[in-house]
Motif scaffolding. Structure first.
Motif, PDB file in Angstrom:
ATOM      1  N   ASN A   1     190.402   8.717 -14.993  1.00 29.18           N
ATOM      2  CA  ASN A   1     189.514   8.828 -13.844  1.00 29.18           C
ATOM      3  C   ASN A   1     190.271   8.885 -12.525  1.00 29.18           C
ATOM      4  O   ASN A   1     189.695   9.211 -11.490  1.00 29.18           O
ATOM      5  CB  ASN A   1     188.538   7.640 -13.820  1.00 29.18           C
ATOM      6  CG  ASN A   1     187.243   7.965 -13.107  1.00 29.18           C
ATOM      7  OD1 ASN A   1     186.675   9.033 -13.314  1.00 29.18           O
ATOM      8  ND2 ASN A   1     186.764   7.050 -12.293  1.00 29.18           N
ATOM      9  N   GLU A   2     191.568   8.565 -12.568  1.00 27.28           N
ATOM     10  CA  GLU A   2     192.361   8.497 -11.343  1.00 27.28           C
ATOM     11  C   GLU A   2     193.298   9.694 -11.174  1.00 27.28           C
ATOM     12  O   GLU A   2     193.849   9.901 -10.097  1.00 27.28           O
ATOM     13  CB  GLU A   2     193.196   7.210 -11.333  1.00 27.28           C
ATOM     14  CG  GLU A   2     192.397   5.942 -11.110  1.00 27.28           C
ATOM     15  CD  GLU A   2     191.544   5.512 -12.293  1.00 27.28           C
ATOM     16  OE1 GLU A   2     190.529   4.834 -12.082  1.00 27.28           O
ATOM     17  OE2 GLU A   2     191.898   5.855 -13.450  1.00 27.28           O
ATOM     18  N   LYS A   3     193.503  10.478 -12.238  1.00 28.08           N
ATOM     19  CA  LYS A   3     194.560  11.496 -12.196  1.00 28.08           C
ATOM     20  C   LYS A   3     194.347  12.520 -11.084  1.00 28.08           C
ATOM     21  O   LYS A   3     195.310  12.980 -10.466  1.00 28.08           O
ATOM     22  CB  LYS A   3     194.712  12.196 -13.550  1.00 28.08           C
ATOM     23  CG  LYS A   3     193.558  13.061 -13.976  1.00 28.08           C
ATOM     24  CD  LYS A   3     193.925  13.956 -15.163  1.00 28.08           C
ATOM     25  CE  LYS A   3     194.249  13.190 -16.409  1.00 28.08           C
ATOM     26  NZ  LYS A   3     194.415  14.094 -17.573  1.00 28.08           N
ATOM     27  N   LEU A   4     193.099  12.878 -10.802  1.00 25.70           N
ATOM     28  CA  LEU A   4     192.857  13.867  -9.757  1.00 25.70           C
ATOM     29  C   LEU A   4     192.703  13.215  -8.370  1.00 25.70           C
ATOM     30  O   LEU A   4     192.353  13.885  -7.409  1.00 25.70           O
ATOM     31  CB  LEU A   4     191.649  14.731 -10.097  1.00 25.70           C
ATOM     32  CG  LEU A   4     191.817  15.596 -11.353  1.00 25.70           C
ATOM     33  CD1 LEU A   4     190.605  16.498 -11.565  1.00 25.70           C
ATOM     34  CD2 LEU A   4     193.085  16.426 -11.311  1.00 25.70           C
ATOM     35  N   ARG A   5     193.004  11.907  -8.314  1.00 25.54           N
ATOM     36  CA  ARG A   5     193.115  11.211  -7.023  1.00 25.54           C
ATOM     37  C   ARG A   5     194.570  10.822  -6.780  1.00 25.54           C
ATOM     38  O   ARG A   5     194.868   9.828  -6.119  1.00 25.54           O
ATOM     39  CB  ARG A   5     192.227   9.970  -7.008  1.00 25.54           C
ATOM     40  CG  ARG A   5     190.735  10.265  -7.189  1.00 25.54           C
ATOM     41  CD  ARG A   5     189.908   9.018  -6.904  1.00 25.54           C
ATOM     42  NE  ARG A   5     188.495   9.272  -7.124  1.00 25.54           N
ATOM     43  CZ  ARG A   5     187.853   8.993  -8.259  1.00 25.54           C
ATOM     44  NH1 ARG A   5     188.516   8.448  -9.269  1.00 25.54           N
ATOM     45  NH2 ARG A   5     186.566   9.260  -8.394  1.00 25.54           N
TER      46      ARG A   5
ATOM     47  N   GLU B   1     182.915   3.210 -18.087  1.00 28.58           N
ATOM     48  CA  GLU B   1     182.510   3.320 -16.688  1.00 28.58           C
ATOM     49  C   GLU B   1     182.929   4.652 -16.063  1.00 28.58           C
ATOM     50  O   GLU B   1     182.633   4.903 -14.892  1.00 28.58           O
ATOM     51  CB  GLU B   1     183.113   2.169 -15.880  1.00 28.58           C
ATOM     52  CG  GLU B   1     182.598   0.800 -16.308  1.00 28.58           C
ATOM     53  CD  GLU B   1     183.257  -0.333 -15.548  1.00 28.58           C
ATOM     54  OE1 GLU B   1     183.855  -0.054 -14.478  1.00 28.58           O
ATOM     55  OE2 GLU B   1     183.189  -1.487 -16.028  1.00 28.58           O
ATOM     56  N   ILE B   2     183.623   5.498 -16.847  1.00 26.96           N
ATOM     57  CA  ILE B   2     184.048   6.800 -16.321  1.00 26.96           C
ATOM     58  C   ILE B   2     182.865   7.757 -16.402  1.00 26.96           C
ATOM     59  O   ILE B   2     182.444   8.155 -17.487  1.00 26.96           O
ATOM     60  CB  ILE B   2     185.247   7.358 -17.118  1.00 26.96           C
ATOM     61  CG1 ILE B   2     186.432   6.407 -17.015  1.00 26.96           C
ATOM     62  CG2 ILE B   2     185.626   8.739 -16.599  1.00 26.96           C
ATOM     63  CD1 ILE B   2     187.631   6.824 -17.852  1.00 26.96           C
ATOM     64  N   ARG B   3     182.315   8.099 -15.277  1.00 27.53           N
ATOM     65  CA  ARG B   3     181.105   8.933 -15.238  1.00 27.53           C
ATOM     66  C   ARG B   3     181.278  10.192 -14.398  1.00 27.53           C
ATOM     67  O   ARG B   3     180.493  11.128 -14.511  1.00 27.53           O
ATOM     68  CB  ARG B   3     179.943   8.121 -14.646  1.00 27.53           C
ATOM     69  CG  ARG B   3     179.570   6.895 -15.470  1.00 27.53           C
ATOM     70  CD  ARG B   3     178.820   7.261 -16.732  1.00 27.53           C
ATOM     71  NE  ARG B   3     178.382   6.097 -17.480  1.00 27.53           N
ATOM     72  CZ  ARG B   3     177.622   6.161 -18.573  1.00 27.53           C
ATOM     73  NH1 ARG B   3     177.227   7.330 -19.016  1.00 27.53           N
ATOM     74  NH2 ARG B   3     177.273   5.060 -19.216  1.00 27.53           N
ATOM     75  N   GLU B   4     182.281  10.206 -13.545  1.00 24.79           N
ATOM     76  CA  GLU B   4     182.431  11.326 -12.611  1.00 24.79           C
ATOM     77  C   GLU B   4     183.096  12.519 -13.296  1.00 24.79           C
ATOM     78  O   GLU B   4     184.084  12.362 -14.018  1.00 24.79           O
ATOM     79  CB  GLU B   4     183.276  10.892 -11.410  1.00 24.79           C
ATOM     80  CG  GLU B   4     183.444  11.972 -10.348  1.00 24.79           C
ATOM     81  CD  GLU B   4     184.324  11.506  -9.199  1.00 24.79           C
ATOM     82  OE1 GLU B   4     184.597  12.329  -8.312  1.00 24.79           O
ATOM     83  OE2 GLU B   4     184.742  10.331  -9.199  1.00 24.79           O
TER      84      GLU B   4
ATOM     85  N   SER C   1     180.719  11.384 -22.122  1.00 22.59           N
ATOM     86  CA  SER C   1     180.507  12.815 -21.915  1.00 22.59           C
ATOM     87  C   SER C   1     179.852  13.072 -20.564  1.00 22.59           C
ATOM     88  O   SER C   1     178.893  12.392 -20.183  1.00 22.59           O
ATOM     89  CB  SER C   1     179.618  13.376 -23.028  1.00 22.59           C
ATOM     90  OG  SER C   1     179.391  14.748 -22.845  1.00 22.59           O
ATOM     91  N   ARG C   2     180.396  14.045 -19.837  1.00 20.23           N
ATOM     92  CA  ARG C   2     179.848  14.410 -18.536  1.00 20.23           C
ATOM     93  C   ARG C   2     180.208  15.865 -18.254  1.00 20.23           C
ATOM     94  O   ARG C   2     181.207  16.381 -18.760  1.00 20.23           O
ATOM     95  CB  ARG C   2     180.399  13.491 -17.443  1.00 20.23           C
ATOM     96  CG  ARG C   2     181.907  13.440 -17.405  1.00 20.23           C
ATOM     97  CD  ARG C   2     182.420  12.128 -16.827  1.00 20.23           C
ATOM     98  NE  ARG C   2     183.860  12.135 -16.656  1.00 20.23           N
ATOM     99  CZ  ARG C   2     184.718  11.812 -17.627  1.00 20.23           C
ATOM    100  NH1 ARG C   2     184.287  11.486 -18.834  1.00 20.23           N
ATOM    101  NH2 ARG C   2     186.021  11.828 -17.388  1.00 20.23           N
TER     102      ARG C   2
ATOM    103  N   ARG D   1     174.006  17.837 -21.107  1.00 18.91           N
ATOM    104  CA  ARG D   1     173.100  16.783 -21.579  1.00 18.91           C
ATOM    105  C   ARG D   1     172.896  15.713 -20.517  1.00 18.91           C
ATOM    106  O   ARG D   1     171.846  15.070 -20.451  1.00 18.91           O
ATOM    107  CB  ARG D   1     173.657  16.151 -22.858  1.00 18.91           C
ATOM    108  CG  ARG D   1     172.657  15.261 -23.585  1.00 18.91           C
ATOM    109  CD  ARG D   1     173.119  14.969 -24.995  1.00 18.91           C
ATOM    110  NE  ARG D   1     174.390  14.263 -24.999  1.00 18.91           N
ATOM    111  CZ  ARG D   1     174.513  12.937 -24.873  1.00 18.91           C
ATOM    112  NH1 ARG D   1     173.438  12.184 -24.700  1.00 18.91           N
ATOM    113  NH2 ARG D   1     175.698  12.369 -24.911  1.00 18.91           N
ATOM    114  N   ASP D   2     173.874  15.554 -19.636  1.00 15.26           N
ATOM    115  CA  ASP D   2     173.766  14.560 -18.571  1.00 15.26           C
ATOM    116  C   ASP D   2     173.213  15.130 -17.278  1.00 15.26           C
ATOM    117  O   ASP D   2     172.877  14.377 -16.353  1.00 15.26           O
ATOM    118  CB  ASP D   2     175.139  13.936 -18.295  1.00 15.26           C
ATOM    119  CG  ASP D   2     176.192  14.966 -17.921  1.00 15.26           C
ATOM    120  OD1 ASP D   2     176.111  16.113 -18.417  1.00 15.26           O
ATOM    121  OD2 ASP D   2     177.104  14.639 -17.135  1.00 15.26           O
ATOM    122  N   THR D   3     173.100  16.454 -17.181  1.00 18.40           N
ATOM    123  CA  THR D   3     172.672  17.074 -15.922  1.00 18.40           C
ATOM    124  C   THR D   3     171.347  17.814 -16.038  1.00 18.40           C
ATOM    125  O   THR D   3     170.806  18.273 -15.030  1.00 18.40           O
ATOM    126  CB  THR D   3     173.729  18.075 -15.439  1.00 18.40           C
ATOM    127  OG1 THR D   3     173.861  19.130 -16.405  1.00 18.40           O
ATOM    128  CG2 THR D   3     175.082  17.397 -15.238  1.00 18.40           C
ATOM    129  N   GLY D   4     170.835  17.960 -17.256  1.00 15.51           N
ATOM    130  CA  GLY D   4     169.586  18.691 -17.447  1.00 15.51           C
ATOM    131  C   GLY D   4     169.773  20.188 -17.583  1.00 15.51           C
ATOM    132  O   GLY D   4     168.787  20.924 -17.679  1.00 15.51           O
TER     133      GLY D   4
END
Length: 432
Positions: free
Chosen positions: A106-110, A133-136, A173-174, A208-211
């Motif tokens: 979750n941090e690699k692109l920051r 907790e990784i959702r982004e 999954s996101r 599935r998470d965005t419709g």
């Protein structure tokens, strides 16, 4: 980081999947926007970014070896380690001499903000997010060569197969948005890109998470002017619907007859132990449906040899099932024990020697299937997208729509163009 003039050149090293390569490319672009140039071959980098894999124990070992080698070769460089191994074993990596920054998935692109902190304080930075907790979703797109790009559309996985650490390494999954992904595809077309490979951890779960839905994404991408070819890197058999196949077979302008579908085992008993979401009957039905709708399609299949629970009886049953499938090529991996996975609770284990024997037997089956597939196309005319030769070679190569590799003498004017070729023994690449 913008105030510190000591970091001028960066070197990037990537292990593992195309998704990792895509994300490394995005990291490189982010740092280039801050004035950090890519180090040329032979130059000593001020910054080294290592994007790791952890799909097997061998992947972990390769990561450790690479970190040790690079920190020894470049003792004054700032070394950033990220990726799946960094997410799963941050403390192990942080304890290695010469590592400055350790970043989870979750941090690699920051990366820029953690580099800033390191440069200001010279205190080692270690940051990860608990996987659940990784959702982004963070988009990325990598230019693999002059013609092929790898575009991430989805990340993470909710499947929790018993042998796999990916949900713990990449989170839930996101998905990206269709609008955002098609914008990236348009930028690729504007750069002259002709082919895009759609990547993700579980691409079939897109939306599935965005419709939104995978089919709607494929339709939107198909409408992007300038992109002549799309390939789907991998899709679960239970998520490859008849509706998607029907659309690719009859309506799509640019999606190639090329599928990569993980099977993992040809035994229903082993599939159940793996917590896979299909059985061999469903898998066969998907393969046969592709063959009916798109007879010349390339179909690659992932298989794990020697998984826990794969007794001799189940191995023979699985091998015979795989041999009977009308697929093109197998991608075979010997089973690797992963700490913390539920598979370790399965009683029957297979010796390393037997794993390698089973792997070799499956590879022989794969070779026969692939040779038969390629030979069946000799004399046919196909379209080929030509790519640059590597290392200044005099022979260029390209792939047909169904992924047969063709070679020809270098003609610079043909690079990044599509032309019709009659497939023959003389133009087939030995490196299929």
């Amino acid at each position: 980081m913008s105030e510190d003039k000591t970091i001028l050149k960066a070197a990037y090293h990537t292990l593992g999947c195309k998704l990792n390569f895509s994300e490394t490319s995005t990291i490189g672009k982010m740092l280039a926007d801050r004035g950090i140039l890519r180090a040329e071959e032979g130059e000593s980098p001020d910054l080294i970014v290592i994007n790791t894999c952890s799909v097997t124990e061998m992947a972990d070992k390769k990561g450790r070896q690479l970190i040790r080698r690079l920190t020894k070769e470049h003792p004054d460089a700032t070394v950033v380690v990220t990726g799946c191994y960094a997410q799963l074993k941050p403390d192990q990596i942080a304890a290695m001499p010469g590592v400055s920054v350790v970043l989870g998935s979750n941090e690699k692109l920051r990366i820029a903000q953690y580099l800033d902190r390191w440069l200001e304080t010279r205190v080692q930075q270690v940051a990860t997010t608990p996987p659940l907790e990784i959702r982004e979703f963070m988009p990325s797109c990598e230019r693999g060569d002059r013609t092929r790009y790898f575009l991430k559309v989805q990340d993470g996985c909710d499947y929790f197969c018993t042998y796999c650490t990916i949900p713990f390494a990449r989170g839930r999954s996101r998905s990206g948005s269709i609008a955002g992904i098609t914008d990236i595809a348009r930028r690729v077309a504007g750069e002259g890109g002709r082919e895009i490979v759609i990547t993700g951890v579980n691409i079939g779960d897109f939306g599935r998470d965005t419709g939104e839905s995978l089919l709607d994404l494929l339709r939107a991408l198909d409408s992007v002017a300038g992109i002549e070819r799309y390939r789907i890197s991998s899709i679960e058999p239970n998520l490859l619907s008849e509706e998607i196949l029907q659309w690719i077979a009859t309506e799509s302008r640019a999606f190639m007859p090329h599928f990569h579908i993980p099977l993992q085992s040809g035994s229903d008993a082993v599939l159940k132990l793996m917590n896979r979401r299909y059985d061999t009957s469903l898998f066969r039905s998907r393969i046969e449906l592709i063959r009916r709708m798109i007879p010349d399609a390339f179909i690659g299949v992932d298989v794990i040899a020697g998984a826990r629970g794969e007794t001799e009886e189940e191995w023979l049953r699985g091998r015979d099932f795989i041999a009977s499938l009308p697929v093109t090529r197998l991608h075979v991996f010997p089973y690797s024990e992963r700490p913390g996975t539920k598979a370790l609770m399965i009683g029957h284990s297979v010796s390393q020697e037997e794993k390698h024997r089973r792997t070799a037997e499956l590879m022989r089956i794969s070779e026969r299937k692939h040779q038969n597939f390629v030979r069946s196309h000799i004399g046919r005319t196909a379209t080929v997208l030509w790519e640059s030769p590597s290392h200044g070679g005099r022979i260029m190569h390209g792939f047909t729509d169904n992924y047969i590799r063709i070679e020809a003498p270098l003609d610079p004017d043909m690079i990044n163009t599509v032309s019709s070729v009659t497939i023959s023994e003389s133009n087939l690449s030995a490196n299929q």
